[in-house]
Write an enzyme that holds these catalytic residues in place. Structure first.
Site, PDB file in Angstrom:
ATOM      1  N   GLY A 107       0.832  -1.207   0.000  1.00  0.00           N
ATOM      2  CA  GLY A 107       0.000   0.000   0.000  1.00  0.00           C
ATOM      3  C   GLY A 107       0.864   1.254   0.000  1.00  0.00           C
ATOM      4  O   GLY A 107       0.543   2.243  -0.673  1.00  0.00           O
ATOM      5  N   ASN A 131      -7.239   4.215   9.438  1.00  0.00           N
ATOM      6  CA  ASN A 131      -6.692   2.978  10.012  1.00  0.00           C
ATOM      7  C   ASN A 131      -6.656   2.966  11.527  1.00  0.00           C
ATOM      8  O   ASN A 131      -6.553   1.904  12.129  1.00  0.00           O
ATOM      9  CB  ASN A 131      -5.284   2.703   9.455  1.00  0.00           C
ATOM     10  CG  ASN A 131      -4.356   3.876   9.605  1.00  0.00           C
ATOM     11  OD1 ASN A 131      -4.643   4.964   9.112  1.00  0.00           O
ATOM     12  ND2 ASN A 131      -3.257   3.686  10.290  1.00  0.00           N
ATOM     13  N   GLN A 191      -7.553   0.166   4.041  1.00  0.00           N
ATOM     14  CA  GLN A 191      -8.331  -0.461   5.119  1.00  0.00           C
ATOM     15  C   GLN A 191      -9.744  -0.837   4.682  1.00  0.00           C
ATOM     16  O   GLN A 191     -10.477  -1.480   5.441  1.00  0.00           O
ATOM     17  CB  GLN A 191      -8.421   0.469   6.340  1.00  0.00           C
ATOM     18  CG  GLN A 191      -7.090   0.673   7.059  1.00  0.00           C
ATOM     19  CD  GLN A 191      -6.636  -0.565   7.847  1.00  0.00           C
ATOM     20  OE1 GLN A 191      -7.418  -1.509   8.087  1.00  0.00           O
ATOM     21  NE2 GLN A 191      -5.374  -0.582   8.266  1.00  0.00           N
ATOM     22  N   SER A 205      -3.703  -3.261  -0.225  1.00  0.00           N
ATOM     23  CA  SER A 205      -2.572  -3.991   0.336  1.00  0.00           C
ATOM     24  C   SER A 205      -3.037  -5.371   0.788  1.00  0.00           C
ATOM     25  O   SER A 205      -3.933  -5.481   1.639  1.00  0.00           O
ATOM     26  CB  SER A 205      -2.011  -3.203   1.516  1.00  0.00           C
ATOM     27  OG  SER A 205      -0.976  -3.933   2.125  1.00  0.00           O
ATOM     28  N   ALA A 206      -2.405  -6.420   0.223  1.00  0.00           N
ATOM     29  CA  ALA A 206      -2.880  -7.790   0.427  1.00  0.00           C
ATOM     30  C   ALA A 206      -2.895  -8.237   1.893  1.00  0.00           C
ATOM     31  O   ALA A 206      -3.784  -8.974   2.312  1.00  0.00           O
ATOM     32  CB  ALA A 206      -2.004  -8.742  -0.391  1.00  0.00           C
ATOM     33  N   HIS A 207      -1.913  -7.769   2.679  1.00  0.00           N
ATOM     34  CA  HIS A 207      -1.816  -8.322   4.040  1.00  0.00           C
ATOM     35  C   HIS A 207      -2.915  -7.838   4.978  1.00  0.00           C
ATOM     36  O   HIS A 207      -3.071  -8.336   6.081  1.00  0.00           O
ATOM     37  CB  HIS A 207      -0.417  -8.084   4.644  1.00  0.00           C
ATOM     38  CG  HIS A 207      -0.124  -6.677   5.090  1.00  0.00           C
ATOM     39  ND1 HIS A 207      -0.199  -6.293   6.405  1.00  0.00           N
ATOM     40  CD2 HIS A 207       0.272  -5.583   4.398  1.00  0.00           C
ATOM     41  CE1 HIS A 207       0.150  -5.010   6.510  1.00  0.00           C
ATOM     42  NE2 HIS A 207       0.447  -4.558   5.307  1.00  0.00           N
ATOM     43  N   THR A 250      10.086  -7.579 -11.895  1.00  0.00           N
ATOM     44  CA  THR A 250       9.345  -8.820 -12.157  1.00  0.00           C
ATOM     45  C   THR A 250       8.213  -8.974 -11.138  1.00  0.00           C
ATOM     46  O   THR A 250       8.425  -8.805  -9.941  1.00  0.00           O
ATOM     47  CB  THR A 250      10.310 -10.023 -12.096  1.00  0.00           C
ATOM     48  OG1 THR A 250      11.373  -9.768 -13.016  1.00  0.00           O
ATOM     49  CG2 THR A 250       9.613 -11.319 -12.453  1.00  0.00           C
ATOM     50  N   CYS A 276       4.440   1.212  13.369  1.00  0.00           N
ATOM     51  CA  CYS A 276       5.272   1.874  12.361  1.00  0.00           C
ATOM     52  C   CYS A 276       6.410   0.959  11.946  1.00  0.00           C
ATOM     53  O   CYS A 276       6.604  -0.113  12.489  1.00  0.00           O
ATOM     54  CB  CYS A 276       5.774   3.222  12.858  1.00  0.00           C
ATOM     55  SG  CYS A 276       7.034   3.070  14.094  1.00  0.00           S
TER      56      CYS A 276
HETATM   57  N1  PLP Z   1      -2.650   3.087   4.179  1.00  0.00           N
HETATM   58  C1  PLP Z   1      -3.333   2.674   5.248  1.00  0.00           C
HETATM   59  C2  PLP Z   1      -4.637   3.311   5.552  1.00  0.00           C
HETATM   60  C3  PLP Z   1      -2.838   1.650   6.062  1.00  0.00           C
HETATM   61  O1  PLP Z   1      -3.530   1.242   7.130  1.00  0.00           O
HETATM   62  C4  PLP Z   1      -1.595   1.066   5.728  1.00  0.00           C
HETATM   63  C5  PLP Z   1      -1.021   0.021   6.592  1.00  0.00           C
HETATM   64  O2  PLP Z   1      -1.143   0.057   7.798  1.00  0.00           O
HETATM   65  C6  PLP Z   1      -0.925   1.522   4.585  1.00  0.00           C
HETATM   66  C7  PLP Z   1      -1.477   2.523   3.831  1.00  0.00           C
HETATM   67  C8  PLP Z   1       0.385   0.938   4.170  1.00  0.00           C
HETATM   68  O3  PLP Z   1       0.211  -0.337   3.627  1.00  0.00           O
HETATM   69  P1  PLP Z   1       1.450  -1.369   3.547  1.00  0.00           P
HETATM   70  O4  PLP Z   1       1.629  -1.922   4.923  1.00  0.00           O
HETATM   71  O5  PLP Z   1       1.015  -2.395   2.570  1.00  0.00           O
HETATM   72  O6  PLP Z   1       2.617  -0.594   3.070  1.00  0.00           O
END
Ligand code: PLP
Length: 377
Positions: A73, A154, A182, A202-204, A240, A329
């Site tokens: 993300g 978030n 989110q 963001s996949a995780h 890649t 963080c």
């Molecule tokens: N944006 C938001 C609102 C998020 O909550 C997060 C991750 O906590 C991110 C961006 C960043 O995503 P990533 O962990 O995949 O870099």
């Protein structure tokens, strides 16, 4: 026997679903070619990649040519913000002070490197912006402007109305970027119909592996890459492609949307249960997440009893409860939350974020409150 730990930090990250782990193992065994190669192994990899791009774009209702795979993300938001300035000539950004740090740090960098003007909207005690203020800032649109506002905060769960905000942006000819990290997998999106230009995922956050994400860039906008190199991702993101991550992300997202209603109802029940139990146990708490305008996945609560939140979260961790006192963080250390400092300037550092998933059960919520009672009282 030690009681099982309780994980209530799904907004930080989520475990990979067992079905997705099975799929990862299948991909690892069968797909190894480089999608940029022209031989048979490469063509198989390429068609696998495009098949999953189609799956994700059909879930988010956009054209597959508008979806660009990235590493996370953070990268997606960096790509969108920095390239909007460098490629599209954006001179001014309007945002809020409670965006994710990956966006806030980009703004700072753009101010320094490109002299981009950055204006922040005010937020109320729930982290909500005033759309009239946005409209009045947009009245002066002599410079090319990008509005960047997250869909789901978030830390608070507070949600933005994308339709209304996007229409205001369109009316004033401003571009609109929304960080949907989110929200993806938890809310239905129709990117083609929403008045937005850019979004990120963001996949995780939705039960797939870390270090895989995507940027939605609508067909009206062509961005320069951040990473220069090969012509992968139609020259918008060199490198890649992470086939295992992308396949897993697509599979996990399909599960999210196939069971969306049940999962959301479950999250609402857990959220309500925790709100009610906490209010009974600790009558002085303040709830920072607005009930009718926030994601049920997140509940942010202000405890009036502690000066420093770090000590409380450490004690809770020792008791087997994982929650967050700020956002996790990069260093792994919890810092005082910039979001809480904005919405409750007199009491920063006293809020706890609880975040749930369909894997959480009501017994865990009860035990969570018992642990809090033990530690706080
Ligand atoms: N944006 C938001 C609102 C998020 O909550 C997060 C991750 O906590 C991110 C961006 C960043 O995503 P990533 O962990 O995949 O870099």
């Amino acid at each position: 026997m030690q009681a099982k730990r309780i994980y209530l930090d799904y907004a930080a990250t989520s475990p990979i679903l067992p079905e997705v782990i099975d799929y990862i193992s299948e991909i690892a065994k069968t797909i190894f070619g480089n999608p940029s190669s022209t031989h048979a192994e490469g063509r198989i990899a390429k068609s696998f990649l495009e098949e999953h791009r189609k799956t994700i774009s059909s879930l988010l209702k956009c054209n597959s040519s508008e979806l660009f795979f990235t590493s996370c993300g953070t990268e997606s938001n960096n790509l969108i913000l920095k390239s909007s300035v460098s490629t599209l000539g954006v001179k001014r950004i309007i945002s809020s002070p409670i965006e994710h740090s990956c966006n806030l740090q980009c703004f700072k960098w753009l101010q320094k490197e490109y002299k981009t003007q950055v204006d922040f909207l005010k937020v109320n005690e729930f982290g909500q912006i005033d759309l009239e203020e946005l409209e009045s800032l947009l009245h002066d649109n002599s410079q090319k402007t990008l509005v960047s506002l997250m869909h789901v905060n978030n830390e608070l769960g507070t949600m933005l109305n994308l339709e209304e905000t996007g229409h205001i942006c369109r009316k004033h000819h401003a571009l609109f970027h929304t960080d949907t990290v989110q929200g993806i997998g938890f809310f239905p999106y129709n990117f083609s119909e929403l008045p937005i230009d850019f979004a990120s995922g963001s996949a995780h956050k939705f039960y797939a592996p870390k270090s895989c994400g995507f940027a939605y860039i609508n067909n009206q906008n062509i961005l320069e890459p951040l990473l220069h190199g090969g012509s992968q991702e139609r020259s918008v993101r060199a490198g890649t492609e992470n086939l295992i991550g992308i396949g897993a992300m697509s599979k996990a997202l399909s599960y999210c949307y196939a069971d969306l209603e049940n999962r959301m109802t479950h999250l609402e029940q857990l959220n309500l249960q925790l709100r009610s139990l906490l209010s009974k146990q600790f009558p002085d708490i303040l709830i920072n997440s607005p009930w009718h305008a926030s994601s049920p996945k997140i509940l942010n609560v202000q405890f009036p009893y502690f000066e420093g939140i770090e000590l409380l979260t450490i004690k809770l961790d020792i008791e087997g409860l994982s929650v967050s006192g700020g956002s996790a963080c990069a260093s792994g250390a919890e810092t005082a939350s910039h979001v809480i400092s904005q919405i409750r300037p007199d009491h920063p550092g006293k809020a706890i974020r609880f975040s749930f998933s369909h894997l959480t059960n009501s017994e865990e919520i009860e035990r969570c409150v018992s642990i809090l009672a033990k530690v706080i009282h």
